[in-house]
Enzyme design. Structure first.
Site, PDB file in Angstrom:
ATOM      1  N   THR A   1       0.826  -1.214   0.000  1.00 37.84           N
ATOM      2  CA  THR A   1       0.000   0.000   0.000  1.00 37.84           C
ATOM      3  C   THR A   1       0.859   1.262   0.000  1.00 37.84           C
ATOM      4  O   THR A   1       1.999   1.250   0.493  1.00 37.84           O
ATOM      5  CB  THR A   1      -0.897   0.002   1.258  1.00 37.84           C
ATOM      6  OG1 THR A   1      -1.523   1.272   1.379  1.00 37.84           O
ATOM      7  CG2 THR A   1      -0.097  -0.235   2.534  1.00 37.84           C
ATOM      8  N   ASP A   2       0.277   2.360  -0.479  1.00 36.04           N
ATOM      9  CA  ASP A   2       0.994   3.646  -0.420  1.00 36.04           C
ATOM     10  C   ASP A   2       1.099   4.171   1.012  1.00 36.04           C
ATOM     11  O   ASP A   2       1.891   5.068   1.291  1.00 36.04           O
ATOM     12  CB  ASP A   2       0.316   4.701  -1.318  1.00 36.04           C
ATOM     13  CG  ASP A   2      -1.129   5.016  -0.955  1.00 36.04           C
ATOM     14  OD1 ASP A   2      -1.686   4.387  -0.037  1.00 36.04           O
ATOM     15  OD2 ASP A   2      -1.717   5.912  -1.607  1.00 36.04           O
ATOM     16  N   GLU A   3       0.300   3.593   1.941  1.00 32.67           N
ATOM     17  CA  GLU A   3       0.297   4.118   3.318  1.00 32.67           C
ATOM     18  C   GLU A   3       1.631   3.903   4.028  1.00 32.67           C
ATOM     19  O   GLU A   3       1.897   4.537   5.049  1.00 32.67           O
ATOM     20  CB  GLU A   3      -0.844   3.485   4.129  1.00 32.67           C
ATOM     21  CG  GLU A   3      -2.200   3.800   3.543  1.00 32.67           C
ATOM     22  CD  GLU A   3      -3.359   3.628   4.509  1.00 32.67           C
ATOM     23  OE1 GLU A   3      -3.128   3.439   5.711  1.00 32.67           O
ATOM     24  OE2 GLU A   3      -4.499   3.697   4.031  1.00 32.67           O
TER      25      GLU A   3
ATOM     26  N   LYS B   1       2.079  -3.301   7.285  1.00 32.23           N
ATOM     27  CA  LYS B   1       2.373  -3.481   5.858  1.00 32.23           C
ATOM     28  C   LYS B   1       3.822  -3.088   5.570  1.00 32.23           C
ATOM     29  O   LYS B   1       4.507  -3.752   4.781  1.00 32.23           O
ATOM     30  CB  LYS B   1       1.416  -2.645   5.000  1.00 32.23           C
ATOM     31  CG  LYS B   1      -0.030  -3.099   5.011  1.00 32.23           C
ATOM     32  CD  LYS B   1      -0.256  -4.490   4.427  1.00 32.23           C
ATOM     33  CE  LYS B   1      -0.051  -4.571   2.938  1.00 32.23           C
ATOM     34  NZ  LYS B   1      -0.431  -5.917   2.400  1.00 32.23           N
TER      35      LYS B   1
ATOM     36  N   TYR C   1      -2.023  -0.509  10.954  1.00 36.24           N
ATOM     37  CA  TYR C   1      -2.140  -1.164   9.636  1.00 36.24           C
ATOM     38  C   TYR C   1      -0.914  -0.858   8.777  1.00 36.24           C
ATOM     39  O   TYR C   1      -0.256  -1.765   8.266  1.00 36.24           O
ATOM     40  CB  TYR C   1      -3.423  -0.703   8.928  1.00 36.24           C
ATOM     41  CG  TYR C   1      -3.420  -1.007   7.442  1.00 36.24           C
ATOM     42  CD1 TYR C   1      -3.487  -2.322   6.980  1.00 36.24           C
ATOM     43  CD2 TYR C   1      -3.325   0.016   6.489  1.00 36.24           C
ATOM     44  CE1 TYR C   1      -3.472  -2.606   5.615  1.00 36.24           C
ATOM     45  CE2 TYR C   1      -3.318  -0.265   5.126  1.00 36.24           C
ATOM     46  CZ  TYR C   1      -3.387  -1.573   4.694  1.00 36.24           C
ATOM     47  OH  TYR C   1      -3.351  -1.860   3.348  1.00 36.24           O
TER      48      TYR C   1
HETATM   49  P1  NAD Z   1      -9.815  -7.221   2.057  1.00 37.77           P
HETATM   50  O1  NAD Z   1      -9.841  -6.970   3.515  1.00 37.77           O
HETATM   51  O2  NAD Z   1     -11.020  -6.950   1.234  1.00 37.77           O
HETATM   52  O3  NAD Z   1      -9.436  -8.755   1.788  1.00 37.77           O
HETATM   53  C1  NAD Z   1      -8.447  -9.438   2.515  1.00 37.77           C
HETATM   54  C2  NAD Z   1      -8.624 -10.924   2.280  1.00 37.77           C
HETATM   55  O4  NAD Z   1      -7.597 -11.610   3.025  1.00 37.77           O
HETATM   56  C3  NAD Z   1      -9.968 -11.472   2.773  1.00 37.77           C
HETATM   57  O5  NAD Z   1     -10.533 -12.322   1.810  1.00 37.77           O
HETATM   58  C4  NAD Z   1      -9.605 -12.246   4.033  1.00 37.77           C
HETATM   59  O6  NAD Z   1     -10.469 -13.344   4.290  1.00 37.77           O
HETATM   60  C5  NAD Z   1      -8.184 -12.694   3.717  1.00 37.77           C
HETATM   61  N1  NAD Z   1      -7.402 -12.955   4.915  1.00 37.77           N
HETATM   62  C6  NAD Z   1      -7.265 -12.133   5.991  1.00 37.77           C
HETATM   63  N2  NAD Z   1      -6.504 -12.719   6.933  1.00 37.77           N
HETATM   64  C7  NAD Z   1      -6.134 -13.934   6.441  1.00 37.77           C
HETATM   65  C8  NAD Z   1      -5.334 -14.984   6.933  1.00 37.77           C
HETATM   66  N3  NAD Z   1      -4.768 -14.921   8.159  1.00 37.77           N
HETATM   67  N4  NAD Z   1      -5.146 -16.088   6.166  1.00 37.77           N
HETATM   68  C9  NAD Z   1      -5.729 -16.165   4.935  1.00 37.77           C
HETATM   69  N5  NAD Z   1      -6.509 -15.191   4.422  1.00 37.77           N
HETATM   70  C10 NAD Z   1      -6.705 -14.083   5.155  1.00 37.77           C
HETATM   71  O7  NAD Z   1      -8.554  -6.437   1.519  1.00 37.77           O
HETATM   72  P2  NAD Z   1      -8.332  -5.655   0.147  1.00 37.77           P
HETATM   73  O8  NAD Z   1      -8.803  -4.282   0.289  1.00 37.77           O
HETATM   74  O9  NAD Z   1      -8.798  -6.506  -0.962  1.00 37.77           O
HETATM   75  O10 NAD Z   1      -6.736  -5.603   0.137  1.00 37.77           O
HETATM   76  C11 NAD Z   1      -5.976  -6.685  -0.405  1.00 37.77           C
HETATM   77  C12 NAD Z   1      -4.502  -6.350  -0.298  1.00 37.77           C
HETATM   78  O11 NAD Z   1      -4.222  -5.150  -1.022  1.00 37.77           O
HETATM   79  C13 NAD Z   1      -4.028  -6.110   1.131  1.00 37.77           C
HETATM   80  O12 NAD Z   1      -2.741  -6.670   1.268  1.00 37.77           O
HETATM   81  C14 NAD Z   1      -3.985  -4.602   1.254  1.00 37.77           C
HETATM   82  O13 NAD Z   1      -2.994  -4.204   2.178  1.00 37.77           O
HETATM   83  C15 NAD Z   1      -3.590  -4.203  -0.158  1.00 37.77           C
HETATM   84  N6  NAD Z   1      -4.038  -2.868  -0.592  1.00 37.77           N
HETATM   85  C16 NAD Z   1      -5.357  -2.505  -0.474  1.00 37.77           C
HETATM   86  C17 NAD Z   1      -5.774  -1.264  -0.958  1.00 37.77           C
HETATM   87  C18 NAD Z   1      -7.213  -0.816  -0.863  1.00 37.77           C
HETATM   88  O14 NAD Z   1      -7.517   0.328  -1.189  1.00 37.77           O
HETATM   89  N7  NAD Z   1      -8.150  -1.676  -0.468  1.00 37.77           N
HETATM   90  C19 NAD Z   1      -4.847  -0.397  -1.545  1.00 37.77           C
HETATM   91  C20 NAD Z   1      -3.505  -0.794  -1.638  1.00 37.77           C
HETATM   92  C21 NAD Z   1      -3.117  -2.040  -1.172  1.00 37.77           C
HETATM   93  O1  DAU Z   2      -4.104   4.068   0.480  1.00 34.20           O
HETATM   94  C1  DAU Z   2      -4.336   2.689   0.381  1.00 34.20           C
HETATM   95  C2  DAU Z   2      -5.176   2.230   1.536  1.00 34.20           C
HETATM   96  O2  DAU Z   2      -6.489   2.742   1.321  1.00 34.20           O
HETATM   97  C3  DAU Z   2      -5.219   0.719   1.698  1.00 34.20           C
HETATM   98  O3  DAU Z   2      -3.925   0.246   1.985  1.00 34.20           O
HETATM   99  C4  DAU Z   2      -6.188   0.313   2.803  1.00 34.20           C
HETATM  100  O4  DAU Z   2      -6.282  -1.105   2.875  1.00 34.20           O
HETATM  101  C5  DAU Z   2      -7.531   0.902   2.506  1.00 34.20           C
HETATM  102  O5  DAU Z   2      -8.430   0.625   3.573  1.00 34.20           O
HETATM  103  C6  DAU Z   2      -7.448   2.412   2.290  1.00 34.20           C
HETATM  104  O6  DAU Z   2      -7.159   3.100   3.542  1.00 34.20           O
HETATM  105  P1  DAU Z   2      -7.886   4.471   3.945  1.00 34.20           P
HETATM  106  O7  DAU Z   2      -7.830   4.610   5.413  1.00 34.20           O
HETATM  107  O8  DAU Z   2      -7.389   5.605   3.113  1.00 34.20           O
HETATM  108  O9  DAU Z   2      -9.381   4.131   3.437  1.00 34.20           O
HETATM  109  P2  DAU Z   2     -10.821   4.348   4.097  1.00 34.20           P
HETATM  110  O10 DAU Z   2     -11.821   3.981   3.045  1.00 34.20           O
HETATM  111  O11 DAU Z   2     -10.935   3.695   5.434  1.00 34.20           O
HETATM  112  O12 DAU Z   2     -10.864   5.917   4.318  1.00 34.20           O
HETATM  113  C7  DAU Z   2     -10.707   6.830   3.240  1.00 34.20           C
HETATM  114  C8  DAU Z   2     -10.759   8.239   3.809  1.00 34.20           C
HETATM  115  O13 DAU Z   2     -12.096   8.495   4.285  1.00 34.20           O
HETATM  116  C9  DAU Z   2      -9.852   8.432   4.995  1.00 34.20           C
HETATM  117  O14 DAU Z   2      -9.299   9.757   4.961  1.00 34.20           O
HETATM  118  C10 DAU Z   2     -10.779   8.304   6.209  1.00 34.20           C
HETATM  119  C11 DAU Z   2     -12.100   8.807   5.678  1.00 34.20           C
HETATM  120  N1  DAU Z   2     -13.298   8.178   6.276  1.00 34.20           N
HETATM  121  C12 DAU Z   2     -13.379   6.821   6.272  1.00 34.20           C
HETATM  122  C13 DAU Z   2     -14.467   6.177   6.840  1.00 34.20           C
HETATM  123  C14 DAU Z   2     -14.536   4.664   6.847  1.00 34.20           C
HETATM  124  C15 DAU Z   2     -14.313   8.960   6.824  1.00 34.20           C
HETATM  125  O15 DAU Z   2     -14.255  10.198   6.785  1.00 34.20           O
HETATM  126  N2  DAU Z   2     -15.388   8.319   7.383  1.00 34.20           N
HETATM  127  C16 DAU Z   2     -15.505   6.959   7.434  1.00 34.20           C
HETATM  128  O16 DAU Z   2     -16.524   6.449   7.987  1.00 34.20           O
END
Ligand code: NAD
Ligand code: DAU
Length: 349
Positions: free
Chosen positions: A130-132, A159, A155
């Protein structure tokens, strides 16, 4: 080619599984997922009957199980997405993030190393990050692959740690690893704890929209289908040992994004303009809330030719349409323990 995709029942993972099955019918795809609250096999009903798809229910924190799986299956590559992924949950329960994101990743690295030993020429361990990990930006600049790590939430710290372990296995043991760091994804099958699907669900139900702080935090949004395409390109053509940033060059302050979403939802639901925006409710800020993320993905564009395929307006419209056509999926995932989570996180709001 036999690829292990971890976390394939989650949001991004299910798109990656679908993309690889459809695009590469000659590959065998094994999806390893332990189906936490975020993992849902209903995300894969359109591809689960394909002959080259397998599902294995298992936990990456179980190192012995992974060793056995790799011994039996002889994977050629791994695309590792399994993780605890929600920042707010990491503030409520950090340890789960250390276990899955750090220990789970190290277990996978150990299993891949043991399985491949010195025979790594045509193997690949692709870690999705992730970019975080880069921390928080001020008003200027973007994250490049050279930006020093500066994670703030449990988180992002977990990562960042997992990225360091992947690089250590590459540098120390010669594991053929590649990493990508992506910005915020949106699209179908995203669990309604993240901003966009949570707010779509709340607008449908006429519930308050809890905006953290002043709503002026900025995120760089990418359509999940474009992320899956980038993962394909990097899996096949990325350089071993390299990192690639993936982003949409699409920065939005939360409040501007929410206003756009409200306008789209009013139009789609046939409500009077301005109805959904009245649901906006400012709530206490997220602890340690990163101000701004912005990804410079020029390396990926220059070296591997990847570019996003849709504008944000188009991607958001497709996303809203998907949620409105899949209210059964939404009500399934928001029943049961979701209600408890919502109560804990947002109280009576
Ligand atoms: P998600 O939470 O939707 O999915 C995670 C999956 O991992 C789920 O299916 C869960 O059952 C599985 N999982 C969790 N713990 C496990 C374990 N111990 N063993 C086996 N499986 C397990 O997540 P996502 O948003 O699809 O993110 C997927 C990946 O991409 C993550 O590594 C996250 O850090 C990365 N990522 C997400 C975003 C985003 O915006 N969502 C952005 C950048 C990177
Ligand atoms: O940048 C990549 C990341 O983006 C991934 O690595 C993470 O897995 C993914 O969850 C996401 O993280 P964020 O914290 O940026 O996403 P989230 O959707 O939780 O929140 C987006 C923005 O909105 C953040 O500034 C917090 C705000 N927010 C979020 C929620 C859930 C609110 O204002 N209210 C809310 O209820």
């Amino acid at each position: 080619m036999h690829i292990l995709i971890t976390g394939g029942a989650g949001f991004i993972g299910s798109h990656v599984v679908r993309h690889f099955l459809n695009r590469y019918p000659s590959y065998t795809i094994t999806n390893l997922d332990n189906l936490t609250y975020a993992g849902n096999l209903a995300n894969l009903t359109d591809v689960e009957c394909l002959p080259n798809y397998r599902f294995v229910k298992g936990d990456i924190t179980d190192g012995d199980f992974l060793m056995r799986l790799f011994e039996e299956q002889r994977f050629d590559g791994v695309i590792h997405l399994a993780a605890e992924s929600h920042v707010d949950r990491s503030i409520a329960n950090p340890t789960a993030f250390v276990l899955t994101n750090v220990l789970g990743t190290v277990n996978l690295l150990n299993a891949a190393r043991a399985s491949w030993q010195s025979n790594v020429a045509d193997k690949r361990f692709y870690h999705i990050s992730t970019d975080e990990v880069y921390g928080s930006l001020g008003n200027e600049g973007m994250f490049s692959e050279k930006t020093p790590y500066d994670p703030h939430s449990p988180y992002s710290a977990s990562k960042a740690s997992s990225d360091h372990f992947v690089r250590a296995w590459h540098d120390t043991f010669g594991l053929p690893a590649v990493i990508s760091n992506c910005s915020n994804n949106y699209g179908s099958f995203q669990f309604p704890e993240k901003l966009i699907p949570l707010f779509i669900n709340n607008i449908i139900q006429n519930k308050p929209l809890p905006v953290y702080g002043k709503g002026d935090n900025i995120r760089d949004w990418l359509w999940v289908v474009d992320h899956a395409q980038a993962i394909d390109v990097i899996y096949h053509r990325g350089q071993t040992g390299e990192t690639y940033n993936i982003g949409g060059n699409n920065e939005w302050s939360n409040i501007d994004l929410i206003r756009l979403l409200c306008r789209i939802m009013d139009a789609k639901l046939g409500r009077v303009a301005g109805t959904s925006e009245k649901l906006v409710t400012y709530v206490a800020d997220r602890a340690g809330h990163d101000l701004r993320y912005a990804i410079d993905s020029s390396k990926l564009q220059r070296e591997l030719g990847w570019v996003p395929s849709v504008t944000f307006e188009k991607g958001l419209m497709l996303t809203v349409d998907w949620y409105l056509s899949n209210t059964g999926w939404l009500s399934n995932v928001t029943s049961g323990s979701y209600q408890h989570y919502y109560q804990e996180m947002y109280g009576g709001r």
